[in-house]
Design a protein around this motif. Structure first.
Motif, PDB file in Angstrom:
ATOM      1  N   HIS A   1     -39.583 -11.185  51.507  1.00  0.00           N
ATOM      2  CA  HIS A   1     -39.272 -11.022  50.078  1.00  0.00           C
ATOM      3  C   HIS A   1     -38.915 -12.360  49.440  1.00  0.00           C
ATOM      4  CE1 HIS A   1     -39.613  -6.707  50.372  1.00  0.00           C
ATOM      5  NE2 HIS A   1     -38.938  -6.796  51.495  1.00  0.00           N
ATOM      6  N   ASN A   2     -39.786 -13.346  49.696  1.00  0.00           N
ATOM      7  CA  ASN A   2     -39.525 -14.697  49.212  1.00  0.00           C
ATOM      8  C   ASN A   2     -40.677 -15.238  48.359  1.00  0.00           C
ATOM      9  OD1 ASN A   2     -41.340 -14.989  51.309  1.00  0.00           O
ATOM     10  ND2 ASN A   2     -40.130 -16.467  52.439  1.00  0.00           N
ATOM     11  N   GLY A   3     -41.267 -14.369  47.574  1.00  0.00           N
ATOM     12  CA  GLY A   3     -42.321 -14.780  46.660  1.00  0.00           C
ATOM     13  C   GLY A   3     -41.750 -15.201  45.316  1.00  0.00           C
ATOM     14  N   VAL A   4     -42.451 -16.125  44.655  1.00  0.00           N
ATOM     15  CA  VAL A   4     -42.060 -16.593  43.329  1.00  0.00           C
ATOM     16  C   VAL A   4     -43.308 -16.599  42.451  1.00  0.00           C
ATOM     17  CG1 VAL A   4     -41.144 -18.512  41.969  1.00  0.00           C
ATOM     18  CG2 VAL A   4     -40.189 -18.029  44.232  1.00  0.00           C
ATOM     19  N   LEU A   5     -43.182 -16.011  41.272  1.00  0.00           N
ATOM     20  CA  LEU A   5     -44.275 -15.964  40.312  1.00  0.00           C
ATOM     21  C   LEU A   5     -43.948 -16.806  39.088  1.00  0.00           C
ATOM     22  CD1 LEU A   5     -46.976 -14.742  39.239  1.00  0.00           C
ATOM     23  CD2 LEU A   5     -45.573 -12.930  38.218  1.00  0.00           C
ATOM     24  N   PHE A   6     -44.889 -17.666  38.716  1.00  0.00           N
ATOM     25  CA  PHE A   6     -44.832 -18.393  37.453  1.00  0.00           C
ATOM     26  C   PHE A   6     -45.775 -17.668  36.504  1.00  0.00           C
ATOM     27  CE2 PHE A   6     -43.429 -21.513  40.469  1.00  0.00           C
ATOM     28  CZ  PHE A   6     -42.458 -22.220  39.785  1.00  0.00           C
ATOM     29  N   TYR A   7     -45.212 -17.103  35.446  1.00  0.00           N
ATOM     30  CA  TYR A   7     -45.979 -16.322  34.473  1.00  0.00           C
ATOM     31  C   TYR A   7     -46.030 -17.080  33.159  1.00  0.00           C
ATOM     32  CZ  TYR A   7     -46.915 -12.760  30.953  1.00  0.00           C
ATOM     33  OH  TYR A   7     -47.436 -12.052  29.890  1.00  0.00           O
ATOM     34  N   LEU A   8     -47.253 -17.310  32.650  1.00  0.00           N
ATOM     35  CA  LEU A   8     -47.421 -17.982  31.365  1.00  0.00           C
ATOM     36  C   LEU A   8     -48.284 -17.124  30.455  1.00  0.00           C
ATOM     37  CD1 LEU A   8     -47.282 -20.436  33.576  1.00  0.00           C
ATOM     38  CD2 LEU A   8     -47.983 -21.788  31.640  1.00  0.00           C
ATOM     39  N   ALA A   9     -47.763 -16.846  29.269  1.00  0.00           N
ATOM     40  CA  ALA A   9     -48.547 -16.224  28.204  1.00  0.00           C
ATOM     41  C   ALA A   9     -48.841 -17.367  27.230  1.00  0.00           C
ATOM     42  CB  ALA A   9     -47.780 -15.098  27.541  1.00  0.00           C
ATOM     43  N   VAL A  10     -50.039 -17.936  27.329  1.00  0.00           N
ATOM     44  CA  VAL A  10     -50.311 -19.220  26.698  1.00  0.00           C
ATOM     45  C   VAL A  10     -50.349 -19.167  25.174  1.00  0.00           C
ATOM     46  CG1 VAL A  10     -51.368 -20.174  28.756  1.00  0.00           C
ATOM     47  CG2 VAL A  10     -52.819 -19.026  27.091  1.00  0.00           C
ATOM     48  N   LYS A  11     -50.939 -18.142  24.586  1.00  0.00           N
ATOM     49  CA  LYS A  11     -50.983 -18.075  23.123  1.00  0.00           C
ATOM     50  C   LYS A  11     -49.659 -17.604  22.535  1.00  0.00           C
ATOM     51  CE  LYS A  11     -55.940 -17.850  22.545  1.00  0.00           C
ATOM     52  NZ  LYS A  11     -57.097 -17.122  22.035  1.00  0.00           N
ATOM     53  N   SER A  12     -48.908 -16.831  23.306  1.00  0.00           N
ATOM     54  CA  SER A  12     -47.577 -16.396  22.873  1.00  0.00           C
ATOM     55  C   SER A  12     -46.523 -17.459  23.161  1.00  0.00           C
ATOM     56  CB  SER A  12     -47.179 -15.097  23.586  1.00  0.00           C
ATOM     57  OG  SER A  12     -48.062 -14.057  23.279  1.00  0.00           O
ATOM     58  N   LYS A  13     -46.920 -18.472  23.932  1.00  0.00           N
ATOM     59  CA  LYS A  13     -46.015 -19.567  24.314  1.00  0.00           C
ATOM     60  C   LYS A  13     -44.759 -19.041  25.008  1.00  0.00           C
ATOM     61  CE  LYS A  13     -47.868 -22.658  20.967  1.00  0.00           C
ATOM     62  NZ  LYS A  13     -47.798 -23.947  20.442  1.00  0.00           N
ATOM     63  N   LYS A  14     -44.999 -18.230  26.048  1.00  0.00           N
ATOM     64  CA  LYS A  14     -43.892 -17.663  26.813  1.00  0.00           C
ATOM     65  C   LYS A  14     -44.056 -18.011  28.287  1.00  0.00           C
ATOM     66  CE  LYS A  14     -43.026 -13.762  23.720  1.00  0.00           C
ATOM     67  NZ  LYS A  14     -42.842 -12.309  23.634  1.00  0.00           N
ATOM     68  N   LEU A  15     -42.934 -18.250  28.921  1.00  0.00           N
ATOM     69  CA  LEU A  15     -42.874 -18.581  30.340  1.00  0.00           C
ATOM     70  C   LEU A  15     -41.786 -17.742  30.986  1.00  0.00           C
ATOM     71  CD1 LEU A  15     -43.312 -20.434  32.900  1.00  0.00           C
ATOM     72  CD2 LEU A  15     -41.622 -21.975  31.875  1.00  0.00           C
ATOM     73  N   ALA A  16     -42.100 -17.211  32.154  1.00  0.00           N
ATOM     74  CA  ALA A  16     -41.084 -16.521  32.951  1.00  0.00           C
ATOM     75  C   ALA A  16     -41.304 -16.891  34.412  1.00  0.00           C
ATOM     76  CB  ALA A  16     -41.165 -15.014  32.760  1.00  0.00           C
ATOM     77  N   ILE A  17     -40.226 -16.964  35.152  1.00  0.00           N
ATOM     78  CA  ILE A  17     -40.276 -17.233  36.583  1.00  0.00           C
ATOM     79  C   ILE A  17     -39.547 -16.087  37.269  1.00  0.00           C
ATOM     80  CG2 ILE A  17     -39.741 -18.847  38.440  1.00  0.00           C
ATOM     81  CD1 ILE A  17     -39.414 -21.007  36.189  1.00  0.00           C
ATOM     82  N   VAL A  18     -40.240 -15.433  38.193  1.00  0.00           N
ATOM     83  CA  VAL A  18     -39.660 -14.287  38.902  1.00  0.00           C
ATOM     84  C   VAL A  18     -39.594 -14.613  40.385  1.00  0.00           C
ATOM     85  CG1 VAL A  18     -39.930 -11.841  39.502  1.00  0.00           C
ATOM     86  CG2 VAL A  18     -40.592 -12.652  37.225  1.00  0.00           C
ATOM     87  N   GLY A  19     -38.399 -14.529  40.952  1.00  0.00           N
ATOM     88  CA  GLY A  19     -38.215 -14.694  42.391  1.00  0.00           C
ATOM     89  C   GLY A  19     -37.877 -13.355  43.013  1.00  0.00           C
ATOM     90  N   ASP A  20     -38.481 -13.045  44.144  1.00  0.00           N
ATOM     91  CA  ASP A  20     -38.211 -11.782  44.831  1.00  0.00           C
ATOM     92  C   ASP A  20     -36.774 -11.760  45.361  1.00  0.00           C
ATOM     93  OD1 ASP A  20     -38.651  -9.256  45.865  1.00  0.00           O
ATOM     94  OD2 ASP A  20     -40.336  -9.838  47.127  1.00  0.00           O
ATOM     95  N   SER A  21     -36.351 -10.615  45.831  1.00  0.00           N
ATOM     96  CA  SER A  21     -34.954 -10.407  46.236  1.00  0.00           C
ATOM     97  C   SER A  21     -34.493 -11.361  47.326  1.00  0.00           C
ATOM     98  CB  SER A  21     -34.741  -8.962  46.673  1.00  0.00           C
ATOM     99  OG  SER A  21     -35.597  -8.642  47.765  1.00  0.00           O
ATOM    100  N   GLY A  22     -35.376 -11.721  48.259  1.00  0.00           N
ATOM    101  CA  GLY A  22     -34.982 -12.606  49.359  1.00  0.00           C
ATOM    102  C   GLY A  22     -34.575 -13.981  48.872  1.00  0.00           C
ATOM    103  N   ILE A  23     -35.344 -14.554  47.977  1.00  0.00           N
ATOM    104  CA  ILE A  23     -35.015 -15.881  47.461  1.00  0.00           C
ATOM    105  C   ILE A  23     -33.905 -15.784  46.411  1.00  0.00           C
ATOM    106  CG2 ILE A  23     -36.911 -15.900  45.758  1.00  0.00           C
ATOM    107  CD1 ILE A  23     -35.515 -18.971  47.633  1.00  0.00           C
ATOM    108  N   HIS A  24     -33.935 -14.746  45.604  1.00  0.00           N
ATOM    109  CA  HIS A  24     -32.917 -14.594  44.558  1.00  0.00           C
ATOM    110  C   HIS A  24     -31.523 -14.434  45.163  1.00  0.00           C
ATOM    111  CE1 HIS A  24     -32.105 -14.291  40.348  1.00  0.00           C
ATOM    112  NE2 HIS A  24     -31.383 -13.225  40.522  1.00  0.00           N
ATOM    113  N   GLU A  25     -31.469 -13.897  46.369  1.00  0.00           N
ATOM    114  CA  GLU A  25     -30.203 -13.733  47.090  1.00  0.00           C
ATOM    115  C   GLU A  25     -29.555 -15.094  47.369  1.00  0.00           C
ATOM    116  OE1 GLU A  25     -29.629 -12.414  51.609  1.00  0.00           O
ATOM    117  OE2 GLU A  25     -30.439 -10.826  50.328  1.00  0.00           O
ATOM    118  N   HIS A  26     -30.377 -16.124  47.573  1.00  0.00           N
ATOM    119  CA  HIS A  26     -29.878 -17.461  47.909  1.00  0.00           C
ATOM    120  C   HIS A  26     -29.786 -18.393  46.711  1.00  0.00           C
ATOM    121  CE1 HIS A  26     -30.116 -16.665  52.202  1.00  0.00           C
ATOM    122  NE2 HIS A  26     -31.327 -16.191  52.024  1.00  0.00           N
TER     123      HIS A  26
END
Length: 146
Positions: free
Chosen positions: A61-86
């Motif tokens: 559970h150590n995946g990380v997603l970089f999400y970009l909505a380019v025309k909306s100019k939005k960025l989100a970073i999501v870390g799974d529970s394993g990495i978020h725990e640390h």
């Protein structure tokens, strides 16, 4: 413009190379997902994409997603529970802020690759590479229909 053309093929290759480099010293998994638009909260949308891409199914559970909505100019970073725990929220907030600073200067590829490499270093601290590690998720950029 089609979202697949936001980064040139050369830039896409450099982003995938950054993912491979970041994952070289960790069992963590990093993905990048691009869409044109995000209607609503980017973090909520990114969390849906995270699940849709199967990122919640990694062994540690150590995946990380970089999400970009380019025309909306939005960025989100999501870390799974394993990495978020640390890793505390402060790390993600600083990383996002640094990336947005680069994006504001139209340095999208540089901002994204620096975020990916910084994430790889952080993953390495808590999830160092093991000889039996498998690359559980593809390094290719995924694209949404929005």
């Amino acid at each position: 413009m089609d979202v697949t053309e936001f980064f040139s093929l050369h830039e896409q290759g450099e982003i995938m190379e950054a993912i491979a480099e970041a994952e070289k010293n960790t069992s963590g998994e990093i993905r990048v997902h691009l869409e044109n638009y995000c209607f609503g909260n980017a973090l909520k949308r990114a969390t849906k994409v995270f699940k849709k891409l199967g990122m919640a199914n990694t062994a540690q559970h150590n995946g990380v997603l970089f999400y970009l909505a380019v025309k909306s100019k939005k960025l989100a970073i999501v870390g799974d529970s394993g990495i978020h725990e640390h890793v505390k929220q402060h790390f993600w907030d600083e990383l996002k802020s640094s990336m947005l600073d680069m994006f504001a200067e139209n340095h999208y590829k540089e901002g994204l690759t620096s975020g990916i490499l910084a994430t790889g270093q952080k993953l390495k601290e808590y999830f160092p590479y093991q000889s039996d590690d498998l690359n559980e998720l593809p390094d290719e950029i995924s694209f949404g229909k929005h």
